[in-house]
Design an enzyme around this catalytic site. Sequence first.
Site, PDB file in Angstrom:
ATOM      1  N   LYS A   1     -80.536 -32.741   6.889  1.00 44.38           N
ATOM      2  CA  LYS A   1     -81.442 -32.077   8.024  1.00 44.38           C
ATOM      3  C   LYS A   1     -81.784 -32.136   9.144  1.00 44.38           C
ATOM      4  O   LYS A   1     -82.508 -33.513   8.462  1.00 44.38           O
ATOM      5  CB  LYS A   1     -81.292 -30.624   7.168  1.00 44.38           C
ATOM      6  CG  LYS A   1     -80.597 -30.184   6.240  1.00 44.38           C
ATOM      7  CD  LYS A   1     -80.943 -28.947   5.357  1.00 44.38           C
ATOM      8  CE  LYS A   1     -80.099 -27.968   4.927  1.00 44.38           C
ATOM      9  NZ  LYS A   1     -80.520 -26.880   4.081  1.00 44.38           N
TER      10      LYS A   1
ATOM     11  N   TYR B   1     -73.320 -21.989   8.490  1.00 42.61           N
ATOM     12  CA  TYR B   1     -73.434 -20.258   7.572  1.00 42.61           C
ATOM     13  C   TYR B   1     -73.142 -19.370   7.867  1.00 42.61           C
ATOM     14  O   TYR B   1     -73.782 -18.682   7.824  1.00 42.61           O
ATOM     15  CB  TYR B   1     -75.165 -20.525   8.421  1.00 42.61           C
ATOM     16  CG  TYR B   1     -75.568 -22.303   7.584  1.00 42.61           C
ATOM     17  CD1 TYR B   1     -76.215 -22.384   5.961  1.00 42.61           C
ATOM     18  CD2 TYR B   1     -75.714 -23.356   8.439  1.00 42.61           C
ATOM     19  CE1 TYR B   1     -76.130 -23.669   5.456  1.00 42.61           C
ATOM     20  CE2 TYR B   1     -77.142 -24.116   7.549  1.00 42.61           C
ATOM     21  CZ  TYR B   1     -76.803 -24.431   6.279  1.00 42.61           C
ATOM     22  OH  TYR B   1     -78.016 -25.568   5.711  1.00 42.61           O
TER      23      TYR B   1
ATOM     24  N   ASN C   1     -85.506 -28.603   4.505  1.00 42.22           N
ATOM     25  CA  ASN C   1     -85.629 -29.201   2.938  1.00 42.22           C
ATOM     26  C   ASN C   1     -84.962 -30.033   2.481  1.00 42.22           C
ATOM     27  O   ASN C   1     -84.065 -30.557   1.797  1.00 42.22           O
ATOM     28  CB  ASN C   1     -85.409 -28.030   1.603  1.00 42.22           C
ATOM     29  CG  ASN C   1     -84.192 -27.094   2.012  1.00 42.22           C
ATOM     30  OD1 ASN C   1     -83.167 -27.738   2.889  1.00 42.22           O
ATOM     31  ND2 ASN C   1     -83.714 -26.196   1.495  1.00 42.22           N
TER      32      ASN C   1
ATOM     33  N   HIS D   1     -78.417 -30.337   2.617  1.00 41.79           N
ATOM     34  CA  HIS D   1     -77.330 -29.256   2.255  1.00 41.79           C
ATOM     35  C   HIS D   1     -76.438 -29.884   1.219  1.00 41.79           C
ATOM     36  O   HIS D   1     -75.932 -31.097   1.999  1.00 41.79           O
ATOM     37  CB  HIS D   1     -77.059 -28.680   3.710  1.00 41.79           C
ATOM     38  CG  HIS D   1     -75.387 -27.953   2.830  1.00 41.79           C
ATOM     39  ND1 HIS D   1     -75.271 -26.849   2.827  1.00 41.79           N
ATOM     40  CD2 HIS D   1     -74.648 -28.654   2.959  1.00 41.79           C
ATOM     41  CE1 HIS D   1     -74.345 -26.588   2.685  1.00 41.79           C
ATOM     42  NE2 HIS D   1     -73.775 -27.408   2.397  1.00 41.79           N
TER      43      HIS D   1
ATOM     44  N   GLU E   1     -66.149 -26.242   3.364  1.00 39.83           N
ATOM     45  CA  GLU E   1     -66.565 -27.071   4.266  1.00 39.83           C
ATOM     46  C   GLU E   1     -66.742 -28.927   5.155  1.00 39.83           C
ATOM     47  O   GLU E   1     -66.828 -28.600   6.448  1.00 39.83           O
ATOM     48  CB  GLU E   1     -68.350 -27.000   3.629  1.00 39.83           C
ATOM     49  CG  GLU E   1     -68.644 -26.399   3.079  1.00 39.83           C
ATOM     50  CD  GLU E   1     -70.478 -26.042   2.470  1.00 39.83           C
ATOM     51  OE1 GLU E   1     -70.613 -27.434   2.185  1.00 39.83           O
ATOM     52  OE2 GLU E   1     -70.872 -24.726   1.772  1.00 39.83           O
TER      53      GLU E   1
END
Length: 141
Positions: free
Chosen positions: A11, A51, A114, A117, A128
């Site tokens: 990320k 998402y 965070n 993913h 995905e």
Amino acid sequence: MAVERTLSIIKPDAVAKNVIGKIYTRFEDAGLKIIASKLVQLSQADAEGFYAVHKARPFFADLVKFMVSGPVVIQVLEGENAVLKHRDLLGATNPKEAAAGTIRADFADSIDANAVHGSDSAENAANEIAYFFASSNVYSR
Ligand code: RTP
Ligand code: MG
């Protein structure tokens, strides 16, 4: 144990911290092969589509905003039990709850920023992976 594939995204926070290589080393040391990889700036539509499953959640807008705040590195990882193995390397979603030595414990700052993913099932991983990579750009080896 079955050989699986999973979709992993470093990320914007971890890209900004310059720890792409450190994170890739953790994947490789765990026996996961990087079989597709790209550094990209997601568009708003890319992030919202990715998402979409979280569209109704209160954190959706902030999550999308964060994911377009800078470039990300997207990879497909292949190996035995890859989905769970990758999520075990990541640790808990909230880095404050992540076990010592996990990627989120070591590199993440908050539940939003965070670090990485990871797909949460083999079925979601397949969707995905197809969302971000043409099958001709995934190199099983
Ligand atoms: P990821 O999809 O990013 O691998 O993370 P995850 O499975 O551990 O967590 P998930 O429930 O799928 O949530 C996706 C991302 O949304 C952010 N989030 N924020 N503020 C909150 O309560 C909250 N909950 C989730 C996190 O960045 C999480 O990674
Ligand atoms: Mg998730």
